[in-house]
Design a protein around this motif. Structure first.
Motif, PDB file in Angstrom:
ATOM      1  N   LYS A  64       0.846  -1.184   0.000  1.00 27.33           N
ATOM      2  CA  LYS A  64       0.000   0.000   0.000  1.00 27.33           C
ATOM      3  C   LYS A  64       0.881   1.234   0.000  1.00 27.33           C
ATOM      4  O   LYS A  64       1.661   1.451   0.920  1.00 27.33           O
ATOM      5  N   LYS A  65       0.763   2.049  -1.055  1.00 25.84           N
ATOM      6  CA  LYS A  65       1.632   3.209  -1.198  1.00 25.84           C
ATOM      7  C   LYS A  65       0.908   4.530  -0.978  1.00 25.84           C
ATOM      8  O   LYS A  65       1.540   5.566  -0.813  1.00 25.84           O
ATOM      9  N   LEU A  66      -0.422   4.493  -1.015  1.00 27.17           N
ATOM     10  CA  LEU A  66      -1.229   5.689  -0.812  1.00 27.17           C
ATOM     11  C   LEU A  66      -2.427   5.354   0.067  1.00 27.17           C
ATOM     12  O   LEU A  66      -2.882   4.210   0.097  1.00 27.17           O
ATOM     13  N   SER A  67      -2.937   6.358   0.761  1.00 26.49           N
ATOM     14  CA  SER A  67      -4.246   6.245   1.402  1.00 26.49           C
ATOM     15  C   SER A  67      -5.276   6.810   0.434  1.00 26.49           C
ATOM     16  O   SER A  67      -5.052   7.871  -0.165  1.00 26.49           O
ATOM     17  N   TYR A  68      -6.396   6.119   0.272  1.00 27.24           N
ATOM     18  CA  TYR A  68      -7.454   6.559  -0.637  1.00 27.24           C
ATOM     19  C   TYR A  68      -8.675   6.963   0.186  1.00 27.24           C
ATOM     20  O   TYR A  68      -9.211   6.147   0.948  1.00 27.24           O
ATOM     21  N   VAL A  69      -9.101   8.213   0.033  1.00 26.67           N
ATOM     22  CA  VAL A  69     -10.234   8.707   0.815  1.00 26.67           C
ATOM     23  C   VAL A  69     -11.139   9.563  -0.059  1.00 26.67           C
ATOM     24  O   VAL A  69     -10.737  10.066  -1.117  1.00 26.67           O
ATOM     25  N   ILE A  70     -12.366   9.718   0.416  1.00 30.49           N
ATOM     26  CA  ILE A  70     -13.347  10.613  -0.201  1.00 30.49           C
ATOM     27  C   ILE A  70     -13.709  11.655   0.843  1.00 30.49           C
ATOM     28  O   ILE A  70     -13.887  11.330   2.021  1.00 30.49           O
ATOM     29  N   ALA A  71     -13.807  12.917   0.425  1.00 32.19           N
ATOM     30  CA  ALA A  71     -14.119  13.991   1.366  1.00 32.19           C
ATOM     31  C   ALA A  71     -15.239  14.856   0.814  1.00 32.19           C
ATOM     32  O   ALA A  71     -15.307  15.102  -0.398  1.00 32.19           O
ATOM     33  N   ASN A  72     -16.108  15.294   1.703  1.00 32.76           N
ATOM     34  CA  ASN A  72     -17.148  16.242   1.324  1.00 32.76           C
ATOM     35  C   ASN A  72     -16.485  17.599   1.087  1.00 32.76           C
ATOM     36  O   ASN A  72     -15.956  18.207   2.018  1.00 32.76           O
ATOM     37  N   LYS A  73     -16.501  18.065  -0.147  1.00 29.27           N
ATOM     38  CA  LYS A  73     -15.742  19.267  -0.506  1.00 29.27           C
ATOM     39  C   LYS A  73     -16.193  20.492   0.277  1.00 29.27           C
ATOM     40  O   LYS A  73     -15.404  21.409   0.514  1.00 29.27           O
ATOM     41  N   GLU A  74     -17.452  20.519   0.717  1.00 31.70           N
ATOM     42  CA  GLU A  74     -17.930  21.662   1.490  1.00 31.70           C
ATOM     43  C   GLU A  74     -17.370  21.649   2.908  1.00 31.70           C
ATOM     44  O   GLU A  74     -17.127  22.702   3.491  1.00 31.70           O
ATOM     45  N   ASP A  75     -17.163  20.468   3.460  1.00 33.55           N
ATOM     46  CA  ASP A  75     -16.671  20.368   4.836  1.00 33.55           C
ATOM     47  C   ASP A  75     -15.180  20.662   4.943  1.00 33.55           C
ATOM     48  O   ASP A  75     -14.704  21.107   5.991  1.00 33.55           O
ATOM     49  N   VAL A  76     -14.440  20.367   3.884  1.00 36.45           N
ATOM     50  CA  VAL A  76     -12.977  20.548   3.929  1.00 36.45           C
ATOM     51  C   VAL A  76     -12.535  21.507   2.828  1.00 36.45           C
ATOM     52  O   VAL A  76     -11.510  21.307   2.177  1.00 36.45           O
ATOM     53  N   ALA A  77     -13.306  22.567   2.639  1.00 32.37           N
ATOM     54  CA  ALA A  77     -13.042  23.507   1.545  1.00 32.37           C
ATOM     55  C   ALA A  77     -11.651  24.123   1.636  1.00 32.37           C
ATOM     56  O   ALA A  77     -10.982  24.330   0.618  1.00 32.37           O
ATOM     57  N   SER A  78     -11.189  24.410   2.865  1.00 33.41           N
ATOM     58  CA  SER A  78      -9.882  25.046   3.008  1.00 33.41           C
ATOM     59  C   SER A  78      -8.766  24.126   2.538  1.00 33.41           C
ATOM     60  O   SER A  78      -7.763  24.581   1.977  1.00 33.41           O
ATOM     61  N   LEU A  79      -8.932  22.825   2.753  1.00 31.02           N
ATOM     62  CA  LEU A  79      -7.928  21.863   2.298  1.00 31.02           C
ATOM     63  C   LEU A  79      -7.996  21.693   0.785  1.00 31.02           C
ATOM     64  O   LEU A  79      -6.968  21.673   0.093  1.00 31.02           O
ATOM     65  N   ALA A  80      -9.217  21.596   0.248  1.00 30.58           N
ATOM     66  CA  ALA A  80      -9.383  21.411  -1.195  1.00 30.58           C
ATOM     67  C   ALA A  80      -8.854  22.606  -1.979  1.00 30.58           C
ATOM     68  O   ALA A  80      -8.352  22.457  -3.105  1.00 30.58           O
ATOM     69  N   SER A  81      -8.929  23.800  -1.396  1.00 29.70           N
ATOM     70  CA  SER A  81      -8.509  25.008  -2.115  1.00 29.70           C
ATOM     71  C   SER A  81      -7.026  24.995  -2.454  1.00 29.70           C
ATOM     72  O   SER A  81      -6.589  25.666  -3.400  1.00 29.70           O
ATOM     73  N   ARG A  82      -6.228  24.243  -1.711  1.00 26.65           N
ATOM     74  CA  ARG A  82      -4.783  24.210  -1.957  1.00 26.65           C
ATOM     75  C   ARG A  82      -4.435  23.543  -3.288  1.00 26.65           C
ATOM     76  O   ARG A  82      -3.343  23.733  -3.809  1.00 26.65           O
ATOM     77  N   PHE A  83      -5.369  22.743  -3.815  1.00 24.38           N
ATOM     78  CA  PHE A  83      -5.112  22.083  -5.101  1.00 24.38           C
ATOM     79  C   PHE A  83      -5.454  22.982  -6.288  1.00 24.38           C
ATOM     80  O   PHE A  83      -5.144  22.646  -7.426  1.00 24.38           O
ATOM     81  N   GLN A  84      -6.130  24.102  -6.016  1.00 27.84           N
ATOM     82  CA  GLN A  84      -6.503  25.055  -7.068  1.00 27.84           C
ATOM     83  C   GLN A  84      -7.335  24.377  -8.163  1.00 27.84           C
ATOM     84  O   GLN A  84      -7.079  24.525  -9.360  1.00 27.84           O
ATOM     85  N   PHE A  85      -8.350  23.615  -7.725  1.00 27.53           N
ATOM     86  CA  PHE A  85      -9.238  22.957  -8.681  1.00 27.53           C
ATOM     87  C   PHE A  85     -10.058  24.001  -9.439  1.00 27.53           C
ATOM     88  O   PHE A  85     -10.535  24.974  -8.847  1.00 27.53           O
ATOM     89  N   PRO A  86     -10.272  23.809 -10.743  1.00 23.56           N
ATOM     90  CA  PRO A  86     -11.167  24.712 -11.476  1.00 23.56           C
ATOM     91  C   PRO A  86     -12.613  24.482 -11.044  1.00 23.56           C
ATOM     92  O   PRO A  86     -12.979  23.378 -10.626  1.00 23.56           O
ATOM     93  N   GLU A  87     -13.431  25.507 -11.125  1.00 20.66           N
ATOM     94  CA  GLU A  87     -14.830  25.380 -10.743  1.00 20.66           C
ATOM     95  C   GLU A  87     -15.574  24.516 -11.763  1.00 20.66           C
ATOM     96  O   GLU A  87     -15.480  24.754 -12.970  1.00 20.66           O
ATOM     97  N   PRO A  88     -16.321  23.494 -11.303  1.00 22.53           N
ATOM     98  CA  PRO A  88     -17.083  22.649 -12.239  1.00 22.53           C
ATOM     99  C   PRO A  88     -18.249  23.428 -12.838  1.00 22.53           C
ATOM    100  O   PRO A  88     -18.788  24.347 -12.217  1.00 22.53           O
ATOM    101  N   GLU A  89     -18.633  23.043 -14.047  1.00 24.19           N
ATOM    102  CA  GLU A  89     -19.722  23.722 -14.739  1.00 24.19           C
ATOM    103  C   GLU A  89     -20.734  22.702 -15.244  1.00 24.19           C
ATOM    104  O   GLU A  89     -20.440  21.507 -15.357  1.00 24.19           O
ATOM    105  N   GLY A  90     -21.938  23.179 -15.560  1.00 25.96           N
ATOM    106  CA  GLY A  90     -22.948  22.335 -16.170  1.00 25.96           C
ATOM    107  C   GLY A  90     -23.770  21.561 -15.161  1.00 25.96           C
ATOM    108  O   GLY A  90     -23.666  21.747 -13.945  1.00 25.96           O
TER     109      GLY A  90
END
Length: 460
Positions: free
Chosen positions: A247-273
């Motif tokens: 096992k080389k990585l931990s795989y997790v799913i996160a609610n983007k609204e709950d961890v918005a400050s962490l997700a922002s560090r990846f500079q994801f583009p805003e989804p559309e449609g």
């Protein structure tokens, strides 16, 4: 404060520290230490009025008890780190209380195993920020009802994230005195799902795992739309399974609204449609480095992203400054094992090495998380070097956590040490002696077949 009160304060402090010291050593005697702690708490807080003079002083000893593994409270922690379970109904309720969080229960006779109970509480205290719930059952009726012997520790992974073939419960395999560190490492290993839900409450668990985290950020609502979570998890599980058992990585799913400050560090583009509410953004965080996956979310894209990261061909999207004194390890950085004459066994070479005719085999079954195994490792390497003058003796070891030992070897605890004599390997000789080089080498030379025992010697 009067001279008399000063003297009484000093006396209470010294007695309190003495009690804490005795607790650490696990020597309870016939004294009611928990009552004494409560008494000192009342003494400082009420009788002496120090609660007004020095806020928090009255609860100092209660905090010390928990910090040292007794009583379940840590310095400043508002909640106990474990739950005392009084009967079978409470045990069953505790096990099923929350399908989203794992739990651990220690079953003990506190009268006979007081030191282990203290060490169990220490482990629970240290893991109080991991989201793992710890329970403690010390009532005789519970042990009798379950037909458990004192000292059994059971782990129950979060039910919501179990898949077909996963074990709903596991028993701690350690033997001898309970080692808090070994218990912690084992708990982290068995309760961390292949793909889990990341929250601020269980973030400490993934810190304990110590691997870079691949996180899928999306909308998570398990009650209203559990199917979306399951679909994302299924995709990640296929990618994660491809690298097992390593096992080389931990795989997790996160609610983007709950961890918005962490997700922002990846500079994801805003989804559309129309798909925006259920869009999935994926990134890997490794210490201070953040790697963003570009492209649509599917198994092929995620697998290629993981492969590129592990090969070191990705550039981080964002790098944060490290605190002074910290160093960053790149993907795939590992500490090489020391050179050793110990033969490492896997299912591929086990029969060739262990069942070979004409050789004696000193065999260890170990687990990487086992504290006793870690302590034995340098000694075992020295033993292999010491008996290298015996060409027909092989010193070998097998990771029994990563590989299932053959059925004839009943591995009940770690480490398990056996000596298999040439010509009689169906009857292995257990080694239960001191775990030092001299004793183990003497055991090997005593039990080795005559040709090996005399190898390298010169008759005078």
């Amino acid at each position: 404060m009067s001279r008399n009160n000063v003297a009484r304060t000093a006396t209470a402090l010294l007695l309190g520290l003495a009690v804490a010291s005795v607790r650490v050593e696990g020597q309870y005697g016939d004294m009611d230490f928990e009552g004494m702690m409560d008494g000192y708490d009342d003494y400082f807080g009420d009788m002496m009025g120090m609660g007004d003079m020095m806020p928090g002083m009255g609860g100092m000893f209660g905090g010390m008890g928990g910090g040292m593994g007794y009583g379940g409270y840590g310095y400043g922690d508002p909640e106990p780190s474990h739950t005392d379970l009084a009967d079978m109904a409470e045990v069953e309720k505790f096990m099923t209380a929350d399908p989203l969080t794992p739990c651990v229960i220690g079953f003990y006779d506190e009268d006979t195993d007081g030191a282990d109970v203290m060490n169990y509480r220490t482990a629970a205290q240290r893991m109080s920020q991991t989201g793992v719930r710890f329970g403690l059952a010390t009532e005789e009726d519970i042990l009798e009802g379950l037909k458990y012997k004192s000292g059994r520790v059971m782990a129950y992974p979060a039910k919501r994230f179990l898949e077909d073939g996963d074990r709903p419960k596991q028993r701690y395999p350690g033997s001898g005195a309970l080692d808090p560190e070994s218990l912690q490492i084992w708990v982290v290993k068995v309760v961390t799902p292949l793909v889990g839900l990341f929250t601020w409450e269980n973030g400490g668990l993934y810190q304990e795992v110590g691997l870079p985290e691949l996180t899928a950020y999306t909308k998570v609502d398990l009650e209203e739309d559990g199917e979306h979570f399951d679909a994302v998890a299924a995709t990640l599980r296929k990618v994660a399974s491809a690298s097992l058992p390593e096992k080389k990585l931990s795989y997790v799913i996160a609610n983007k609204e709950d961890v918005a400050s962490l997700a922002s560090r990846f500079q994801f583009p805003e989804p559309e449609g129309e798909e925006a509410p259920q869009a999935v953004a994926v990134g890997i965080r490794s210490e201070n480095k953040f790697y963003r996956m570009d492209g649509k979310f599917d198994e092929k894209t995620v697998a290629e992203f993981v492969d590129a990261y592990l090969k070191g061909s990705l550039k981080p999207t964002h790098v944060e400054a490290l605190e002074e004194g910290m160093e960053s390890a790149g993907a795939g950085d590992e500490i090489d094992d020391e050179d050793s004459d110990v033969v490492v066994l896997t299912p591929d070479n086990f029969d060739e090495v262990v069942r070979a005719e004409g050789t004696d085999v000193m065999l260890e079954f170990y687990a990487p998380w086992c504290g006793h195994c870690k302590s034995l490792k340098p000694v075992y390497n020295e033993v292999a070097d010491e008996v290298s003058d015996m060409p027909s003796v092989v010193v070998a070891k097998m990771d029994a956590d990563a590989h299932t030992p053959p059925a004839e070897f009943e591995v009940q605890s770690f480490p398990t040490l056996l000596f298999l004599k040439a010509g009689d390997k169906a009857n292995p000789i257990p080694y239960d002696g001191p775990r030092d080089k001299e004793a183990m080498v003497a055991f090997i030379r005593e039990n080795a077949t005559p040709p090996a025992a005399s190898a390298g010697s010169t008759e005078l």
